[in-house]
Every structure is written in structure tokens, then in C-alpha cells.
Scaffold this active site. Structure first.
Site, PDB file in Angstrom:
ATOM      1  N   ASN A   1      42.858  30.481  48.817  1.00 40.62           N
ATOM      2  CA  ASN A   1      43.220  30.868  47.341  1.00 40.62           C
ATOM      3  C   ASN A   1      42.093  31.710  46.844  1.00 40.62           C
ATOM      4  O   ASN A   1      41.009  31.393  46.769  1.00 40.62           O
ATOM      5  CB  ASN A   1      43.133  29.573  46.263  1.00 40.62           C
ATOM      6  CG  ASN A   1      43.461  30.095  44.793  1.00 40.62           C
ATOM      7  OD1 ASN A   1      43.409  31.269  44.518  1.00 40.62           O
ATOM      8  ND2 ASN A   1      43.116  29.029  44.048  1.00 40.62           N
ATOM      9  N   TRP A   2      42.384  33.210  47.011  1.00 44.81           N
ATOM     10  CA  TRP A   2      41.155  34.099  46.742  1.00 44.81           C
ATOM     11  C   TRP A   2      40.739  34.026  45.171  1.00 44.81           C
ATOM     12  O   TRP A   2      39.825  35.006  44.829  1.00 44.81           O
ATOM     13  CB  TRP A   2      41.677  35.497  46.955  1.00 44.81           C
ATOM     14  CG  TRP A   2      42.084  35.554  48.725  1.00 44.81           C
ATOM     15  CD1 TRP A   2      41.859  34.355  49.567  1.00 44.81           C
ATOM     16  CD2 TRP A   2      42.209  36.764  49.159  1.00 44.81           C
ATOM     17  NE1 TRP A   2      41.978  35.148  50.838  1.00 44.81           N
ATOM     18  CE2 TRP A   2      42.372  36.292  50.775  1.00 44.81           C
ATOM     19  CE3 TRP A   2      42.658  37.968  49.058  1.00 44.81           C
ATOM     20  CZ2 TRP A   2      42.825  37.487  51.652  1.00 44.81           C
ATOM     21  CZ3 TRP A   2      42.965  38.974  50.082  1.00 44.81           C
ATOM     22  CH2 TRP A   2      42.960  38.581  51.440  1.00 44.81           C
ATOM     23  N   LYS A   3      41.567  33.382  44.204  1.00 45.01           N
ATOM     24  CA  LYS A   3      41.344  33.458  42.874  1.00 45.01           C
ATOM     25  C   LYS A   3      40.950  34.883  42.263  1.00 45.01           C
ATOM     26  O   LYS A   3      41.760  35.791  42.854  1.00 45.01           O
ATOM     27  CB  LYS A   3      39.836  32.444  42.547  1.00 45.01           C
ATOM     28  CG  LYS A   3      40.184  31.179  43.186  1.00 45.01           C
ATOM     29  CD  LYS A   3      39.077  30.280  42.981  1.00 45.01           C
ATOM     30  CE  LYS A   3      39.411  28.868  43.636  1.00 45.01           C
ATOM     31  NZ  LYS A   3      38.512  27.749  43.189  1.00 45.01           N
TER      32      LYS A   3
ATOM     33  N   HIS B   1      47.200  25.267  39.366  1.00 46.38           N
ATOM     34  CA  HIS B   1      45.651  25.142  39.737  1.00 46.38           C
ATOM     35  C   HIS B   1      44.860  24.563  38.443  1.00 46.38           C
ATOM     36  O   HIS B   1      45.252  24.874  37.472  1.00 46.38           O
ATOM     37  CB  HIS B   1      45.302  26.351  40.295  1.00 46.38           C
ATOM     38  CG  HIS B   1      43.932  26.260  41.263  1.00 46.38           C
ATOM     39  ND1 HIS B   1      42.887  26.362  40.305  1.00 46.38           N
ATOM     40  CD2 HIS B   1      43.637  26.100  42.373  1.00 46.38           C
ATOM     41  CE1 HIS B   1      41.794  26.345  41.008  1.00 46.38           C
ATOM     42  NE2 HIS B   1      42.319  26.182  42.323  1.00 46.38           N
TER      43      HIS B   1
ATOM     44  N   GLU C   1      42.241  25.552  37.281  1.00 47.87           N
ATOM     45  CA  GLU C   1      41.602  26.485  36.664  1.00 47.87           C
ATOM     46  C   GLU C   1      42.579  27.014  35.713  1.00 47.87           C
ATOM     47  O   GLU C   1      42.234  27.386  34.523  1.00 47.87           O
ATOM     48  CB  GLU C   1      41.221  27.701  37.424  1.00 47.87           C
ATOM     49  CG  GLU C   1      39.865  27.348  38.203  1.00 47.87           C
ATOM     50  CD  GLU C   1      39.516  27.663  39.635  1.00 47.87           C
ATOM     51  OE1 GLU C   1      40.368  28.776  39.923  1.00 47.87           O
ATOM     52  OE2 GLU C   1      38.926  27.210  40.598  1.00 47.87           O
TER      53      GLU C   1
ATOM     54  N   GLU D   1      43.848  18.583  44.730  1.00 42.66           N
ATOM     55  CA  GLU D   1      42.595  19.040  44.279  1.00 42.66           C
ATOM     56  C   GLU D   1      41.559  18.519  43.427  1.00 42.66           C
ATOM     57  O   GLU D   1      41.694  18.802  42.204  1.00 42.66           O
ATOM     58  CB  GLU D   1      42.329  20.879  43.969  1.00 42.66           C
ATOM     59  CG  GLU D   1      43.198  21.474  44.962  1.00 42.66           C
ATOM     60  CD  GLU D   1      42.996  23.069  44.803  1.00 42.66           C
ATOM     61  OE1 GLU D   1      42.186  23.650  45.934  1.00 42.66           O
ATOM     62  OE2 GLU D   1      43.233  23.633  43.908  1.00 42.66           O
TER      63      GLU D   1
ATOM     64  N   GLY E   1      34.714  24.378  44.197  1.00 38.40           N
ATOM     65  CA  GLY E   1      33.528  25.166  43.935  1.00 38.40           C
ATOM     66  C   GLY E   1      32.032  24.552  43.839  1.00 38.40           C
ATOM     67  O   GLY E   1      31.007  25.151  43.621  1.00 38.40           O
TER      68      GLY E   1
ATOM     69  N   SER F   1      35.986  22.486  48.233  1.00 38.81           N
ATOM     70  CA  SER F   1      35.019  22.733  48.804  1.00 38.81           C
ATOM     71  C   SER F   1      35.296  22.209  50.614  1.00 38.81           C
ATOM     72  O   SER F   1      34.360  21.684  51.156  1.00 38.81           O
ATOM     73  CB  SER F   1      33.698  21.868  48.631  1.00 38.81           C
ATOM     74  OG  SER F   1      33.249  22.124  47.343  1.00 38.81           O
TER      75      SER F   1
ATOM     76  N   GLY G   1      39.070  27.452  48.758  1.00 38.86           N
ATOM     77  CA  GLY G   1      38.684  28.754  47.834  1.00 38.86           C
ATOM     78  C   GLY G   1      37.532  29.521  48.362  1.00 38.86           C
ATOM     79  O   GLY G   1      37.875  30.568  49.204  1.00 38.86           O
ATOM     80  N   GLY G   2      36.386  29.177  48.254  1.00 37.59           N
ATOM     81  CA  GLY G   2      35.102  30.174  48.679  1.00 37.59           C
ATOM     82  C   GLY G   2      35.136  30.547  50.118  1.00 37.59           C
ATOM     83  O   GLY G   2      34.993  31.624  50.375  1.00 37.59           O
TER      84      GLY G   2
HETATM   85  P1  13P Z   1      36.726  25.757  46.711  1.00 39.33           P
HETATM   86  O1  13P Z   1      37.117  25.621  48.234  1.00 39.33           O
HETATM   87  O2  13P Z   1      35.755  27.113  46.556  1.00 39.33           O
HETATM   88  O3  13P Z   1      36.060  24.520  46.456  1.00 39.33           O
HETATM   89  O4  13P Z   1      37.955  26.130  45.872  1.00 39.33           O
HETATM   90  C1  13P Z   1      39.073  25.153  46.205  1.00 39.33           C
HETATM   91  C2  13P Z   1      40.089  25.731  45.330  1.00 39.33           C
HETATM   92  O5  13P Z   1      40.048  25.619  44.071  1.00 39.33           O
HETATM   93  C3  13P Z   1      41.477  26.183  46.057  1.00 39.33           C
HETATM   94  O6  13P Z   1      42.385  26.467  45.009  1.00 39.33           O
END
Ligand code: 13P
Length: 254
Positions: free
Chosen positions: A9-11, A98, A100, A170, A176, A216, A237-238
Site C-alpha cells: 500500500n503506497w498510500k 483502511h 487511515e 492491521e 507506521g 510495520s 506500507g513503508g
Molecule cells: P506500515 O507497514 O508502514 O506500518 O503500514 C502498514 C499499512 O498501513 C499497510 O496498509
């Protein structure tokens, strides 16, 4: 048999050029990895989806997903994207729910249920995200919260619709933050989720649904987390923004 999946997920990261570049770097990194029945998915920013899909050429190892989708087919919904618009650029997968989106855009179970129905009606596969906040875990309400998130948005679906569902647990406190759930905590929740699906449908629905862990995930912890019997891969994510790290996480999916 359910599939293992690593999804990135590149956000709200990377412009068009950077997105195409990252996909090509990932393709190079994973050239020699045997994917077999497993799947690799990435979810770029929506305005860059068409560009990465068009750039894909014959390399079909990577699938593309939207990070979000509106429930309406079209109309006066400024800034939104519909199922039909996604299908028009050959994108047949979307993330929904998600944390967020829930937190910053106030998406709730009622809205998510509408989005789920729109995706299913349009044969769009859903990576449905959910998870508890820190205070829910500390007050030991995490199972209850996760159960209600899944029930409210998904348990009205027909058994056959579940071929289009991937679940992604999640925990918000792990996103994050560099703080992951332990493999045992992930396994405990994933087994709970699989059992919920079994109780509401059948054993075969529960056994066939892929349940991803997100929060993470890094090359250093992926293997141990993915090694748990009810963890079928990860939503990253990251670490999905660096081709070498993402490839290492893909390698951890056996
Ligand atoms: P991180 O891997 O940066 O913690 O993010 C996870 C995430 O929200 C994937 O959708």
C-alpha cells in the site's frame, strides 16, 4: 487452497515517474523468485494507476489495486473514483476500510458495507482492512472490535461472494510505528477471524479466505509473522516503497 499474498500500500507517496520506476525496480528484484500460486499486489496513488498498468507490458507477476473506491457508479461525488472507472483501466482489486480512511475520512461500517456491495456487484476483489486501536487492545476489547468491523461490513455477503474477499488485519497501533504485533498476537487474531468466518459460513469459506497481517512488516520480521499457520501474507506500507525491502518480504512468503 487459499493463496499467500504480499500487497504494498503506497498510500499518498510517489508521483507518476517514481511509481513507474518503483514497479520496474520491483520487477527486476523479483525476476528470479518463483511466485507459483502466490500473489503480489501493489496499490499506487489512484491518479498513477493507469500509468503503471499501461507500463506493465507482459510482466504479469504484479497485480494492481486501488487504495479506495466509492460506492456509486457515477455522479456528483467530487474527488472520488468508482468501480467502473477502475475497471476501465483494468484495475480489478481495491483496498477498502483502511484505518487511515476510517480515521481521517470518517469512513464507518455503514459506508464500508455500501462500498463492499458496489465492489462485489462490479466483480472487483476487495482487500478489506480492519483492526483495533491501542486503547481497544489495552482495554482487551480488540476481539470485539475486530468482530464488529468484519460482521457489519461483510457478513451479509453470499458465500459465493467470498471468492472476492481478502481480509487484512492491521492493528492501528502497529501501523507506521515500527511496533509490530508479535507473531503470536497476529496468529491469535487471525485464528479468531478465521473461526468467525467459519461460524458464519462454512469451513471451506474460512479455509479459502486469505488473511493478511499489516503493521510495520519489514524484511527482518516478515518470515516469522508469515510462518504462522493463519497468516497468509502481509499488507505492507513503508517497506513497500523500497524495491529491495519489498522483494525480501515477498521472498518470506513461502
Ligand atoms: P506500515 O507497514 O508502514 O506500518 O503500514 C502498514 C499499512 O498501513 C499497510 O496498509
Amino acid at each position: 487452497m487459499r493463496k499467500k499474498i504480499v500487497a504494498g500500500n503506497w498510500k499518498m507517496n510517489l508521483n507518476r515517474t517514481e511509481s513507474i520506476q518503483l514497479v520496474s525496480e520491483i520487477s527486476k528484484e523479483i525476476k528470479d523468485i518463483k511466485i507459483g500460486n502466490n500473489r503480489i499486489i501493489v496499490a499506487p496513488v489512484s491518479v498513477n494507476l493507469a500509468a503503471v498498468v499501461e507500463n506493465q507490458g507482459n510482466d504479469k507477476k504484479i497485480e494492481y489495486a486501488s487504495q479506495n473506491m466509492h460506492f456509486a457508479e457515477k455522479g456528483a461525488y467530487t474527488g472520488e473514483v468508482s468501480a467502473g472507472i477502475l475497471k476501465g483501466i483494468n484495475v480489478n482489486i481495491t483496498l477498502l476500510g483502511h484505518s487511515e480512511r476510517r480515521e481521517y475520512f470518517k469512513e464507518d461500517d455503514v459506508l464500508l458495507k455500501q462500498k463492499v456491495d458496489a465492489a462485489i456487484a462490479n466483480e472487483i476483489e476487495i482487500i478489506f482492512c480492519f483492526g483495533e486501536k491501542l486503547e481497544d487492545r489495552e482495554s482487551e476489547n480488540h476481539f470485539k472490535i475486530v468482530e464488529s468491523q468484519i460482521k457489519n461490513a461483510l457478513f451479509h455477503l453470499k458465500e459465493s461472494d467470498w471468492s472476492k474477499i481478502v481480509l487484512a488485519y492491521e492493528p492501528v497501533w502497529a501501523i507506521g510505528t515500527g511496533k509490530t504485533a508479535t507473531p503470536e498476537q497476529a496468529q491469535e487474531m487471525h485464528a479468531f477471524i478465521r473461526n468467525l468466518v467459519k461460524e458464519n459460513y462454512h469451513n471451506n469459506v474460512a479455509e479459502n479466505v486469505s488473511i493478511l497481517y499489516g503493521g510495520s512488516v519489514k524484511p527482518a520480521n516478515a518470515q516469522e509473522i508469515f510462518g504462522k499457520p493463519d497468516v497468509d501474507g502481509g499488507l505492507i506500507g513503508g517497506a513497500a516503497l523500497k524495491a529491495d525491502m519489498f522483494a525480501e518480504i515477498i521472498r518470506a512468503m513461502k
